[in-house]
Design an enzyme around this catalytic site. Sequence first.
Site, PDB file in Angstrom:
ATOM      1  N   VAL A 233       0.816  -1.222   0.000  1.00 20.33           N
ATOM      2  CA  VAL A 233       0.000   0.000   0.000  1.00 20.33           C
ATOM      3  C   VAL A 233       0.849   1.271   0.000  1.00 20.33           C
ATOM      4  CG1 VAL A 233      -2.026  -1.085   1.073  1.00 20.33           C
ATOM      5  CG2 VAL A 233      -0.299   0.035   2.532  1.00 20.33           C
TER       6      VAL A 233
ATOM      7  N   ASN B 104      -6.972  -1.065   5.990  1.00 18.75           N
ATOM      8  CA  ASN B 104      -6.630  -1.716   7.255  1.00 18.75           C
ATOM      9  C   ASN B 104      -5.142  -2.033   7.422  1.00 18.75           C
ATOM     10  OD1 ASN B 104      -7.141  -3.853   9.568  1.00 18.75           O
ATOM     11  ND2 ASN B 104      -6.117  -4.944   7.911  1.00 18.75           N
TER      12      ASN B 104
ATOM     13  N   SER C 274      -6.961   4.822  15.349  1.00 12.61           N
ATOM     14  CA  SER C 274      -6.700   4.082  16.590  1.00 12.61           C
ATOM     15  C   SER C 274      -7.041   5.004  17.743  1.00 12.61           C
ATOM     16  CB  SER C 274      -5.223   3.693  16.672  1.00 12.61           C
ATOM     17  OG  SER C 274      -4.916   3.259  17.987  1.00 12.61           O
TER      18      SER C 274
ATOM     19  N   TYR D 244       3.458   5.959  14.891  1.00 11.72           N
ATOM     20  CA  TYR D 244       2.142   5.332  14.719  1.00 11.72           C
ATOM     21  C   TYR D 244       1.011   6.318  15.062  1.00 11.72           C
ATOM     22  CZ  TYR D 244      -1.295   1.500  15.080  1.00 11.72           C
ATOM     23  OH  TYR D 244      -2.370   0.667  14.916  1.00 11.72           O
TER      24      TYR D 244
ATOM     25  N   ALA E  76       1.187   9.597  14.996  1.00 10.30           N
ATOM     26  CA  ALA E  76       1.149  10.636  13.953  1.00 10.30           C
ATOM     27  C   ALA E  76       0.343  10.131  12.756  1.00 10.30           C
ATOM     28  CB  ALA E  76       2.566  11.004  13.513  1.00 10.30           C
TER      29      ALA E  76
ATOM     30  N   LYS F 173      -1.930   7.676  12.678  1.00 10.00           N
ATOM     31  CA  LYS F 173      -3.338   7.408  13.002  1.00 10.00           C
ATOM     32  C   LYS F 173      -4.137   8.696  13.222  1.00 10.00           C
ATOM     33  CE  LYS F 173      -3.033   3.011  12.560  1.00 10.00           C
ATOM     34  NZ  LYS F 173      -3.777   2.321  11.490  1.00 10.00           N
TER      35      LYS F 173
ATOM     36  N   ILE G  15      -6.978  -4.529  21.061  1.00 12.17           N
ATOM     37  CA  ILE G  15      -7.532  -5.698  20.357  1.00 12.17           C
ATOM     38  C   ILE G  15      -6.586  -6.889  20.510  1.00 12.17           C
ATOM     39  CG2 ILE G  15      -8.396  -6.580  18.139  1.00 12.17           C
ATOM     40  CD1 ILE G  15      -9.956  -4.106  19.240  1.00 12.17           C
TER      41      ILE G  15
END
Length: 259
Positions: free
Chosen positions: A65, A91, A152, A165, A167, A169, A198
């Site tokens: 991606v 995702n 998140s 992460y 930044a 999200k 999760i």
Amino acid sequence: MTSTQQPRIAIVTGGGNGIGRATALKFAEAGYAVAVWDLAEQAAEEVVSAITAAGGVAIARKVDVSKPEDCVAGVAAVVERFGRIDVLINNAGVVRDGQLVKVKDGQVVGQMSADQFQFVLDVCLKGVFNCTQAVVPTMIAQKYGRIVSTSSVVALYGNFGQTNYVAAKAGVIGMTRVWARELGRYGITANAVAPGFIATDMVKSIPEKVYNALIEHTPVGRAGQPDDIARAYLFLADDKSSFINGAILSVDGGSVIGT
Ligand code: ADP
């Protein structure tokens, strides 16, 4: 979905493992034809085998991606096979945790590297941009689309060791709101899900003390399951969810309450 209706077509990025895998299976079970995209080609193929074994329709493709050309080629393949794209579930994700600066005995002994920062941004933020930009022309032509991206809860309250992460999200929330404004007039909605804690494979590496503390801070008293997130994706992807646009849906057992 009745047999006289054309199946809806959904792309699930990072569909080979964890939450993405549960999502691909859930959409197939709900009657969607699913394009399972993943960097891990074998994992994507295994998910497609599981779907077809259960009587569903799915195709696997190796897509990175972070590469716009991979996303564009992936979209062309889905359109060639199914003629349209109704849903994009953004995702795919990675983590490369590290503190901004690591301090020991008052001395700075390390830091998050620029590469570490960029790698997570490339997949979790630019990857969402790349996939969305690749599918949108098809959705505009159809005057219909559902874009659901993964933020998140850490985007809302931060997380130790996750500058990169968080930044990415937080950026997903911003992009979702822009797209909700830009694309709504074409019958396309853009929403995001913000998962809390999760229970995926990643959790196995969490020390018991940290795990217990996370549960304690979750009012419903349990970790989320991949299926909890898959259900939220399915809801936001539904035709009937057409008035939900620009929403950030926390799916976290209530852990963000009060933050
Ligand atoms: P989670 O616990 O959030 O479900 P996983 O690591 O189990 O996380 O799943 C993330 C998925 O995203 C994996 O299948 C992984 O191979 C995939 N992935 C990671 N990087 C990329 C990428 N650049 N392009 C496509 N898929 C990716």
